[in-house]
Design a protein around this motif. Structure first.
Motif, PDB file in Angstrom:
ATOM      1  N   ASP A  62     -26.115  21.985 -39.953  1.00  0.00           N
ATOM      2  CA  ASP A  62     -25.263  22.747 -40.911  1.00  0.00           C
ATOM      3  C   ASP A  62     -24.210  23.251 -40.075  1.00  0.00           C
ATOM      4  OD1 ASP A  62     -27.208  22.423 -42.616  1.00  0.00           O
ATOM      5  OD2 ASP A  62     -28.080  24.362 -42.714  1.00  0.00           O
ATOM      6  N   ASN A  63     -24.098  23.463 -38.608  1.00  0.00           N
ATOM      7  CA  ASN A  63     -22.940  24.005 -38.092  1.00  0.00           C
ATOM      8  C   ASN A  63     -21.990  23.051 -38.161  1.00  0.00           C
ATOM      9  OD1 ASN A  63     -21.453  24.585 -35.038  1.00  0.00           O
ATOM     10  ND2 ASN A  63     -22.148  26.537 -36.234  1.00  0.00           N
ATOM     11  N   GLY A  64     -22.087  21.908 -37.950  1.00  0.00           N
ATOM     12  CA  GLY A  64     -21.287  20.658 -38.425  1.00  0.00           C
ATOM     13  C   GLY A  64     -20.782  20.576 -39.828  1.00  0.00           C
ATOM     14  N   GLY A  65     -21.773  20.756 -40.446  1.00  0.00           N
ATOM     15  CA  GLY A  65     -21.408  20.753 -41.977  1.00  0.00           C
ATOM     16  C   GLY A  65     -20.408  21.862 -42.242  1.00  0.00           C
ATOM     17  N   ASP A  66     -20.606  22.994 -41.930  1.00  0.00           N
ATOM     18  CA  ASP A  66     -19.514  24.105 -41.885  1.00  0.00           C
ATOM     19  C   ASP A  66     -17.942  23.756 -41.656  1.00  0.00           C
ATOM     20  OD1 ASP A  66     -21.664  25.965 -42.655  1.00  0.00           O
ATOM     21  OD2 ASP A  66     -22.168  26.584 -41.052  1.00  0.00           O
ATOM     22  N   GLY A  67     -18.027  23.024 -40.397  1.00  0.00           N
ATOM     23  CA  GLY A  67     -16.812  22.554 -39.830  1.00  0.00           C
ATOM     24  C   GLY A  67     -15.983  21.563 -40.655  1.00  0.00           C
ATOM     25  N   LEU A  68     -17.091  20.725 -41.267  1.00  0.00           N
ATOM     26  CA  LEU A  68     -16.350  19.649 -42.118  1.00  0.00           C
ATOM     27  C   LEU A  68     -15.867  20.044 -43.500  1.00  0.00           C
ATOM     28  CD1 LEU A  68     -19.129  16.784 -41.095  1.00  0.00           C
ATOM     29  CD2 LEU A  68     -16.648  16.721 -40.737  1.00  0.00           C
ATOM     30  N   TRP A  69     -16.706  20.976 -44.084  1.00  0.00           N
ATOM     31  CA  TRP A  69     -16.338  21.563 -45.219  1.00  0.00           C
ATOM     32  C   TRP A  69     -14.899  22.422 -45.310  1.00  0.00           C
ATOM     33  CZ3 TRP A  69     -16.944  20.208 -50.326  1.00  0.00           C
ATOM     34  CH2 TRP A  69     -18.137  19.806 -50.576  1.00  0.00           C
ATOM     35  N   ALA A  70     -15.055  23.199 -43.999  1.00  0.00           N
ATOM     36  CA  ALA A  70     -13.838  23.921 -43.685  1.00  0.00           C
ATOM     37  C   ALA A  70     -12.635  22.888 -43.593  1.00  0.00           C
ATOM     38  CB  ALA A  70     -14.062  24.746 -42.492  1.00  0.00           C
ATOM     39  N   GLY A  71     -12.626  21.825 -42.966  1.00  0.00           N
ATOM     40  CA  GLY A  71     -11.544  20.854 -42.718  1.00  0.00           C
ATOM     41  C   GLY A  71     -11.100  20.465 -44.300  1.00  0.00           C
ATOM     42  N   ALA A  72     -12.059  20.233 -45.026  1.00  0.00           N
ATOM     43  CA  ALA A  72     -11.681  19.857 -46.548  1.00  0.00           C
ATOM     44  C   ALA A  72     -10.954  20.862 -46.985  1.00  0.00           C
ATOM     45  CB  ALA A  72     -12.911  19.428 -47.247  1.00  0.00           C
ATOM     46  N   ILE A 115      -5.061  24.039 -33.185  1.00  0.00           N
ATOM     47  CA  ILE A 115      -6.197  24.580 -32.889  1.00  0.00           C
ATOM     48  C   ILE A 115      -7.474  23.643 -33.212  1.00  0.00           C
ATOM     49  CG2 ILE A 115      -8.039  26.038 -34.539  1.00  0.00           C
ATOM     50  CD1 ILE A 115      -5.617  28.003 -35.118  1.00  0.00           C
ATOM     51  N   VAL A 116      -8.376  24.110 -32.256  1.00  0.00           N
ATOM     52  CA  VAL A 116      -9.750  23.212 -32.214  1.00  0.00           C
ATOM     53  C   VAL A 116     -10.706  24.223 -32.850  1.00  0.00           C
ATOM     54  CG1 VAL A 116     -11.339  21.960 -30.700  1.00  0.00           C
ATOM     55  CG2 VAL A 116      -8.952  21.934 -30.260  1.00  0.00           C
ATOM     56  N   VAL A 117     -11.669  23.476 -33.685  1.00  0.00           N
ATOM     57  CA  VAL A 117     -12.718  24.394 -34.434  1.00  0.00           C
ATOM     58  C   VAL A 117     -13.995  23.654 -33.604  1.00  0.00           C
ATOM     59  CG1 VAL A 117     -14.125  24.694 -36.313  1.00  0.00           C
ATOM     60  CG2 VAL A 117     -11.508  24.462 -36.483  1.00  0.00           C
ATOM     61  N   ASP A 118     -14.774  24.552 -32.995  1.00  0.00           N
ATOM     62  CA  ASP A 118     -15.966  24.493 -32.237  1.00  0.00           C
ATOM     63  C   ASP A 118     -16.947  24.489 -33.325  1.00  0.00           C
ATOM     64  OD1 ASP A 118     -18.567  24.223 -31.011  1.00  0.00           O
ATOM     65  OD2 ASP A 118     -18.074  26.365 -30.134  1.00  0.00           O
ATOM     66  N   ALA A 119     -17.656  23.259 -34.161  1.00  0.00           N
ATOM     67  CA  ALA A 119     -18.732  23.297 -34.889  1.00  0.00           C
ATOM     68  C   ALA A 119     -19.587  22.246 -34.194  1.00  0.00           C
ATOM     69  CB  ALA A 119     -18.209  22.677 -36.326  1.00  0.00           C
ATOM     70  N   ILE A 120     -20.081  22.604 -32.991  1.00  0.00           N
ATOM     71  CA  ILE A 120     -21.094  21.792 -32.236  1.00  0.00           C
ATOM     72  C   ILE A 120     -22.359  22.144 -32.293  1.00  0.00           C
ATOM     73  CG2 ILE A 120     -21.449  20.508 -30.072  1.00  0.00           C
ATOM     74  CD1 ILE A 120     -18.763  21.033 -28.927  1.00  0.00           C
ATOM     75  N   VAL A 121     -22.525  23.521 -31.915  1.00  0.00           N
ATOM     76  CA  VAL A 121     -23.915  24.027 -32.051  1.00  0.00           C
ATOM     77  C   VAL A 121     -24.083  25.219 -32.594  1.00  0.00           C
ATOM     78  CG1 VAL A 121     -26.205  24.505 -30.626  1.00  0.00           C
ATOM     79  CG2 VAL A 121     -24.450  22.738 -29.901  1.00  0.00           C
ATOM     80  N   GLY A 122     -24.875  25.491 -33.567  1.00  0.00           N
ATOM     81  CA  GLY A 122     -25.227  26.871 -34.453  1.00  0.00           C
ATOM     82  C   GLY A 122     -26.074  27.632 -33.480  1.00  0.00           C
ATOM     83  N   ALA A 146     -14.695  29.194 -32.834  1.00  0.00           N
ATOM     84  CA  ALA A 146     -16.010  28.825 -32.874  1.00  0.00           C
ATOM     85  C   ALA A 146     -16.658  29.161 -34.257  1.00  0.00           C
ATOM     86  CB  ALA A 146     -16.660  29.609 -31.631  1.00  0.00           C
ATOM     87  N   VAL A 147     -17.626  28.323 -34.466  1.00  0.00           N
ATOM     88  CA  VAL A 147     -18.349  28.514 -35.805  1.00  0.00           C
ATOM     89  C   VAL A 147     -19.618  29.224 -35.505  1.00  0.00           C
ATOM     90  CG1 VAL A 147     -19.075  27.207 -37.777  1.00  0.00           C
ATOM     91  CG2 VAL A 147     -17.208  26.490 -36.838  1.00  0.00           C
ATOM     92  N   ASP A 148     -19.881  30.510 -35.912  1.00  0.00           N
ATOM     93  CA  ASP A 148     -20.923  31.292 -35.878  1.00  0.00           C
ATOM     94  C   ASP A 148     -21.206  31.696 -34.279  1.00  0.00           C
ATOM     95  OD1 ASP A 148     -22.423  32.615 -37.234  1.00  0.00           O
ATOM     96  OD2 ASP A 148     -23.946  31.016 -37.724  1.00  0.00           O
ATOM     97  N   VAL A 149     -21.167  30.841 -33.636  1.00  0.00           N
ATOM     98  CA  VAL A 149     -21.201  31.156 -31.885  1.00  0.00           C
ATOM     99  C   VAL A 149     -20.584  29.917 -31.131  1.00  0.00           C
ATOM    100  CG1 VAL A 149     -23.767  30.121 -32.113  1.00  0.00           C
ATOM    101  CG2 VAL A 149     -23.186  31.500 -30.362  1.00  0.00           C
ATOM    102  N   VAL A 165     -18.622  26.744 -24.358  1.00  0.00           N
ATOM    103  CA  VAL A 165     -17.196  27.097 -25.170  1.00  0.00           C
ATOM    104  C   VAL A 165     -16.838  28.503 -24.663  1.00  0.00           C
ATOM    105  CG1 VAL A 165     -16.033  27.263 -27.195  1.00  0.00           C
ATOM    106  CG2 VAL A 165     -17.456  25.427 -26.760  1.00  0.00           C
ATOM    107  N   SER A 166     -15.747  28.800 -24.542  1.00  0.00           N
ATOM    108  CA  SER A 166     -14.803  30.191 -24.491  1.00  0.00           C
ATOM    109  C   SER A 166     -13.901  29.964 -25.558  1.00  0.00           C
ATOM    110  CB  SER A 166     -14.529  30.132 -23.214  1.00  0.00           C
ATOM    111  OG  SER A 166     -15.274  30.586 -21.952  1.00  0.00           O
ATOM    112  N   ALA A 167     -14.448  30.895 -26.682  1.00  0.00           N
ATOM    113  CA  ALA A 167     -13.478  30.873 -27.857  1.00  0.00           C
ATOM    114  C   ALA A 167     -12.590  31.895 -27.724  1.00  0.00           C
ATOM    115  CB  ALA A 167     -14.425  31.018 -29.139  1.00  0.00           C
ATOM    116  N   ASP A 168     -11.624  31.696 -28.571  1.00  0.00           N
ATOM    117  CA  ASP A 168     -10.357  32.689 -28.940  1.00  0.00           C
ATOM    118  C   ASP A 168     -10.912  33.555 -29.836  1.00  0.00           C
ATOM    119  OD1 ASP A 168      -7.855  31.920 -26.962  1.00  0.00           O
ATOM    120  OD2 ASP A 168      -8.992  30.138 -27.856  1.00  0.00           O
ATOM    121  N   VAL A 169     -11.279  33.180 -30.691  1.00  0.00           N
ATOM    122  CA  VAL A 169     -12.032  33.637 -32.358  1.00  0.00           C
ATOM    123  C   VAL A 169     -13.464  33.034 -32.532  1.00  0.00           C
ATOM    124  CG1 VAL A 169     -11.501  34.071 -34.631  1.00  0.00           C
ATOM    125  CG2 VAL A 169      -9.734  33.924 -33.093  1.00  0.00           C
ATOM    126  N   THR A 170     -14.335  33.887 -32.764  1.00  0.00           N
ATOM    127  CA  THR A 170     -15.489  33.335 -33.358  1.00  0.00           C
ATOM    128  C   THR A 170     -15.771  33.753 -34.771  1.00  0.00           C
ATOM    129  OG1 THR A 170     -16.690  33.333 -31.388  1.00  0.00           O
ATOM    130  CG2 THR A 170     -17.963  33.366 -33.158  1.00  0.00           C
TER     131      THR A 170
END
Length: 477
Positions: A62-72, A115-122, A146-149, A165-170
């Motif tokens: 689902d973490n990857g799914g969040d990222g893909l839908w956000a991309g859309a 910007i890079v979106v980290d949707a690797i692991v939830g 980062a997405v969620d964490v 990952v060290s995120a600028d925004v989570t």
């Protein structure tokens, strides 16, 4: 008060919505919020949205799914979106279809991006990044959302055991998780997206300035110096007289009651704080409502005897520094103690008390010690953890390392003793004291204009306590 919820609590809160909403609705809510934050970051960082480049690092589930839908959703706003699938065989199928239908691309490497979106692991992920993901992340120079964490950072403990990952925004969904306060440097700024969860009581909480301001003891028309709380301080020695000055000075600044000092530095203490009543020994101390024992106190047999006597009283006691070293050899002195006891170790002192380092699960370690010994424990750190014997847990992020200086702990123990003497419960006193201590350090380091001035020592930290109290009191008006 701000709450933090474990991954299990979040999953349990999501379950009713997943059962009642059409398939995919909850994910699209989260993804829309994520896309909104990313678009805002693009606008701030690059001056625009349309035509800007976003790369999404897509993991499984689902973490990857969040990222893909956000991309859309970002594609609909004219953003150029690329998705790097770290495991194409286990990608979220509906999210990938949505991205492709919107005009997003699937790429084989992470190219230039705004910007890079980290949707690797939830939030269910454990352990460090796998080698292929770590290699990709290592090459990133763009800001990361980062997405969620942040991937590779434990959602419940904030621990990092390898590449992460060290995120600028989570961007987190539904509620903040423990990682968002335990690993602030890894998470960056936290953005919370409401997805409609009904939440239980949080696993732990942090006091906001308004909470501290409301709880802080202030004199009323009927108060006198005794009713506001008299704190006794046993600190300092011929080797470390400064510990007495720091601890006593902080206690004086923290409340408007009365401070009694017992120890060898009486003349120095009174010369700096003439309102303090000094005595050379415990028998001559006079009546108090709480004790602080330990800063710069020594660990010899005479010191140990005083610690034992104080712990035999029916008064609240803050045990710090050298008294913790003594207590590590004499656990029985607090076992079964009816009066409140507040231990204030740093990581090294914690290890002496328990025989093991509190990391990687600092919260779990503090809760365990508090429950086993029947005390309240404040574990110092950038994220200070407080837990009592019943499991009530608070956390306070200092917001920086200004308080990481010799004598800082002596100042904190003085604040805590004054609050206990006023009648506060140990856990509330610890949570409020840690917050004001951190604010005082920030004020001393940054000045009234908020600009960083210089590293500080413990003396200006102590002198900024009243400014910090004014700050938290001002937000209650």
């Amino acid at each position: 008060m701000r709450g933090y919820y474990t991954p299990e609590q979040i999953r349990n809160a999501e379950a009713p919505l997943l059962g009642s909403l059409p398939n995919g609705v909850l994910m699209r809510r989260a993804a829309y919020g994520l896309a909104t934050v990313v678009a805002g970051e693009l606008a701030v960082r690059t001056g625009g949205i349309a035509g800007r480049r976003v790369t999404i690092l897509v993991g499984t589930g689902d973490n990857g799914g969040d990222g893909l839908w956000a991309g859309a959703y970002l594609r609909r706003r004219g953003v150029s979106v690329s998705a790097l699938l770290l495991d194409p065989t286990r990608v979220h199928a509906e999210g990938l279809e949505a991205l492709r239908s919107s005009g997003g691309r699937v790429v084989s490497r992470c190219g230039p991006a705004d910007i890079v979106v980290d949707a690797i692991v939830g939030i269910s992920g454990k352990g460090p990044l796998r080698p292929d993901a770590a290699a990709v992340v290592e090459q990133i120079t763009a800001p990361i959302v980062a997405v969620d964490v942040p991937s590779g950072v434990d959602a419940e403990t904030g621990a990092v055991s390898g590449p992460a990952v060290s995120a600028d925004v989570t961007v987190t969904f539904g509620a903040r998780k423990p990682v968002h306060v335990l690993a602030v440097p890894r998470c960056g700024r936290i953005e919370l997206v409401d997805i409609g969860l009904e939440l239980p009581a949080p696993a732990m909480a942090s006091f906001e300035p308004v909470d501290v301001g409301r709880a802080w003891p202030m004199p009323t028309a009927s108060d006198d110096k005794y009713s506001q709380g008299v704190v006794g301080v046993l600190a300092g020695s011929a080797t470390f007289p400064g510990a007495a000055l720091l601890c006593v000075g902080a206690a004086v600044a923290a409340t408007s009651g009365m401070v009694r000092y017992v120890g060898s530095a009486g003349a120095e203490v009174v010369s700096h704080c003439p309102e303090v009543v000094a005595a050379s020994d415990l028998d001559a101390a006079g009546q108090v409502q709480a004790w602080v024992v330990g800063p710069g106190f020594g660990t010899d047999e005479d010191s140990a005897e005083i610690v034992r006597r104080v712990l035999e009283t029916d008064l609240p006691v803050v045990v710090d520094a050298d008294a913790l070293t003594i207590l590590a050899r004499n656990e029985r002195w607090v076992a079964g103690r009816a009066a409140p006891t507040l231990l204030t170790p740093h990581a090294g002192e914690f290890a002496r008390l328990t025989g093991s380092d509190p990391a990687p699960d600092r919260v779990g370690a503090v809760r365990d010690l508090a429950a086993r010994w029947g005390v309240t424990v404040l574990l110092k750190g950038r994220a200070t953890i407080v837990a009592d014997a019943e499991g009530t847990t608070f956390v306070s992020d200092a917001g920086g390392s200004a308080a990481s200086t010799a004598g800082s702990g002596d100042v904190l123990s003085g604040i805590l003793g004054a609050l206990l003497a006023s009648g506060m419960t140990p856990s509330t006193a610890a949570a409020c004291g840690a917050k004001v201590h951190a604010l005082a350090a920030a004020r001393a380091a940054h000045g009234s204009d908020g600009e960083f001035a210089a590293p500080i020592s413990a003396s200006p930290l102590r002198e900024s306590i009243r400014d910090a109290i004014r700050t938290v009191r001002s937000v209650t008006v």
